[in-house]
Scaffold this active site. Sequence first.
Site, PDB file in Angstrom:
ATOM      1  N   GLU A   1      -2.165  -1.870  -3.500  1.00 34.18           N
ATOM      2  CA  GLU A   1      -3.494  -1.293  -3.251  1.00 34.18           C
ATOM      3  C   GLU A   1      -3.439   0.229  -3.262  1.00 34.18           C
ATOM      4  O   GLU A   1      -2.602   0.843  -2.592  1.00 34.18           O
ATOM      5  CB  GLU A   1      -4.055  -1.774  -1.901  1.00 34.18           C
ATOM      6  CG  GLU A   1      -5.475  -1.234  -1.678  1.00 34.18           C
ATOM      7  CD  GLU A   1      -6.073  -1.447  -0.302  1.00 34.18           C
ATOM      8  OE1 GLU A   1      -5.609  -2.343   0.447  1.00 34.18           O
ATOM      9  OE2 GLU A   1      -7.015  -0.683   0.018  1.00 34.18           O
TER      10      GLU A   1
ATOM     11  N   LYS B   1       0.905  -1.153   0.000  1.00 33.99           N
ATOM     12  CA  LYS B   1       0.000   0.000   0.000  1.00 33.99           C
ATOM     13  C   LYS B   1       0.940   1.197   0.000  1.00 33.99           C
ATOM     14  O   LYS B   1       1.477   1.583   1.058  1.00 33.99           O
ATOM     15  CB  LYS B   1      -0.891  -0.029   1.247  1.00 33.99           C
ATOM     16  CG  LYS B   1      -1.795   1.187   1.403  1.00 33.99           C
ATOM     17  CD  LYS B   1      -3.246   0.880   1.165  1.00 33.99           C
ATOM     18  CE  LYS B   1      -4.129   2.103   1.423  1.00 33.99           C
ATOM     19  NZ  LYS B   1      -5.534   1.871   1.061  1.00 33.99           N
TER      20      LYS B   1
HETATM   21  N1  ATP Z   1     -17.858  -8.427  -0.055  1.00 33.90           N
HETATM   22  C1  ATP Z   1     -17.728  -7.996   1.201  1.00 33.90           C
HETATM   23  N2  ATP Z   1     -18.315  -8.685   2.214  1.00 33.90           N
HETATM   24  C2  ATP Z   1     -18.204  -8.260   3.485  1.00 33.90           C
HETATM   25  N3  ATP Z   1     -17.553  -7.144   3.873  1.00 33.90           N
HETATM   26  C3  ATP Z   1     -16.953  -6.422   2.910  1.00 33.90           C
HETATM   27  C4  ATP Z   1     -16.997  -6.803   1.539  1.00 33.90           C
HETATM   28  N4  ATP Z   1     -16.315  -5.880   0.828  1.00 33.90           N
HETATM   29  C5  ATP Z   1     -15.859  -4.976   1.704  1.00 33.90           C
HETATM   30  N5  ATP Z   1     -16.249  -5.292   2.958  1.00 33.90           N
HETATM   31  C6  ATP Z   1     -15.972  -4.519   4.175  1.00 33.90           C
HETATM   32  O1  ATP Z   1     -16.324  -3.160   3.899  1.00 33.90           O
HETATM   33  C7  ATP Z   1     -15.400  -2.265   4.480  1.00 33.90           C
HETATM   34  C8  ATP Z   1     -14.759  -1.375   3.398  1.00 33.90           C
HETATM   35  O2  ATP Z   1     -14.010  -2.204   2.499  1.00 33.90           O
HETATM   36  P1  ATP Z   1     -12.441  -1.987   2.250  1.00 33.90           P
HETATM   37  O3  ATP Z   1     -11.745  -1.619   3.523  1.00 33.90           O
HETATM   38  O4  ATP Z   1     -11.946  -3.190   1.538  1.00 33.90           O
HETATM   39  O5  ATP Z   1     -12.482  -0.704   1.293  1.00 33.90           O
HETATM   40  P2  ATP Z   1     -11.258  -0.017   0.523  1.00 33.90           P
HETATM   41  O6  ATP Z   1     -11.686   0.158  -0.878  1.00 33.90           O
HETATM   42  O7  ATP Z   1     -10.041  -0.800   0.760  1.00 33.90           O
HETATM   43  O8  ATP Z   1     -11.136   1.436   1.192  1.00 33.90           O
HETATM   44  P3  ATP Z   1      -9.842   2.432   1.275  1.00 33.90           P
HETATM   45  O9  ATP Z   1      -9.998   3.394   0.159  1.00 33.90           O
HETATM   46  O10 ATP Z   1     -10.014   3.086   2.611  1.00 33.90           O
HETATM   47  O11 ATP Z   1      -8.592   1.613   1.203  1.00 33.90           O
HETATM   48  C9  ATP Z   1     -14.395  -3.138   5.239  1.00 33.90           C
HETATM   49  O12 ATP Z   1     -14.830  -3.271   6.573  1.00 33.90           O
HETATM   50  C10 ATP Z   1     -14.487  -4.477   4.518  1.00 33.90           C
HETATM   51  O13 ATP Z   1     -14.103  -5.595   5.308  1.00 33.90           O
HETATM   52  C1  DNN Z   2      -9.212   7.682   4.370  1.00 34.86           C
HETATM   53  C2  DNN Z   2      -9.838   6.734   3.369  1.00 34.86           C
HETATM   54  N1  DNN Z   2     -10.220   5.525   4.026  1.00 34.86           N
HETATM   55  C3  DNN Z   2      -8.927   6.426   2.186  1.00 34.86           C
HETATM   56  N2  DNN Z   2      -7.823   5.623   2.610  1.00 34.86           N
HETATM   57  C4  DNN Z   2      -8.506   7.662   1.413  1.00 34.86           C
HETATM   58  C5  DNN Z   2      -9.636   8.131   0.557  1.00 34.86           C
HETATM   59  C6  DNN Z   2      -9.340   9.369  -0.234  1.00 34.86           C
HETATM   60  C7  DNN Z   2     -10.537   9.813  -1.049  1.00 34.86           C
HETATM   61  C8  DNN Z   2     -10.367  11.154  -1.630  1.00 34.86           C
HETATM   62  C9  DNN Z   2     -11.523  11.573  -2.523  1.00 34.86           C
HETATM   63  O1  DNN Z   2     -11.880  10.843  -3.465  1.00 34.86           O
HETATM   64  O2  DNN Z   2     -12.115  12.621  -2.277  1.00 34.86           O
HETATM   65 MG    MG Z   3      -8.268  -0.298   1.706  1.00 31.49          MG
END
Ligand code: ATP
Ligand code: DNN
Ligand code: MG
Length: 217
Positions: free
Chosen positions: A108, A37
């Site tokens: 990621e 990340k």
């Molecule tokens: N298919 C799924 N089933 C159950 N829970 C899920 C699923 N997809 C995502 N989640 C849950 O939803 C929440 C948000 O998902 P995630 O953290 O993967 O988002 P992200 O895209 O990585 O966000 P960021 O931009 O903050 O990195 C988390 O708690 C994750 O475990």
């Molecule tokens: C803090 C959050 N969970 C992410 N890691 C960062 C998301 C940035 C989004 C910015 C935007 O699209 O406005």
């Molecule tokens: Mg994430």
Amino acid sequence: MRAVLITATDTGVGKTFISYNLVYALKERGVKVGYLKPVETDVKDVPQDGALLCSLTGQDLEEAVPVRYSLPLSPYAGILEEKRDFSLTDLKEHYLRLLERYEFLVVEGAGGIAVPIKRDYNYAHLALDWGLPILLVARAGLGTLNHTYLSYFYAKSMGLNILGIVMNGFEGKDVSERTNPIIVEELTGIKPLQVPRVDGLLLEPSLRDSLVSLVGF
Ligand SMILES: Nc1ncnc2c1ncn2[C@@H]1O[C@H](COP(=O)(O)OP(=O)(O)OP(=O)(O)O)[C@@H](O)[C@H]1O
Ligand SMILES: C[C@H](N)[C@H](N)CCCCCC(=O)O
Ligand SMILES: [Mg+2]
């Protein structure tokens, strides 16, 4: 192909969840897989995305999350608000070292594909610069058509190699979930992988297989 950028249409869409399942599935197949990340924000003490993935890969957090900001912002906004910059050259060198160390690297993003890392450098630029194909994670329900269309055509316009679209979080509650995958395919020409909302973190084996196939393993 030895690495992929897991990017998305927005924050909270499921990049970490999909990364977790992809890393898990590759490990099941005996692949030496690493996670990166490049920048994690909203880090109070421990970077949450990094910690979850390191629990699978066994990496230390400094390797997996080299740059951190404490506020819940884009990386660029983190730089501005916390008045602390970092070097994109150093970050790319770190990535290149990890590419050598692992058979496959899952990278990621933070938020969606157009989120700025620096003023003129976002996750699409990073994918181009680092030679990364992308997996685009999108929501299952209402609102995803607009976000997916915009993200897909932005990635195309940047010349990125789009390995697939993962529509994540099907629950069967939202009437748009029935038509969204069909319309996403019509709009983009890509049949999206449909992923249900599950209890816990792990998808069923056939979906883990599908993720592995999307990244060409
Ligand atoms: N298919 C799924 N089933 C159950 N829970 C899920 C699923 N997809 C995502 N989640 C849950 O939803 C929440 C948000 O998902 P995630 O953290 O993967 O988002 P992200 O895209 O990585 O966000 P960021 O931009 O903050 O990195 C988390 O708690 C994750 O475990
Ligand atoms: C803090 C959050 N969970 C992410 N890691 C960062 C998301 C940035 C989004 C910015 C935007 O699209 O406005
Ligand atoms: Mg994430």
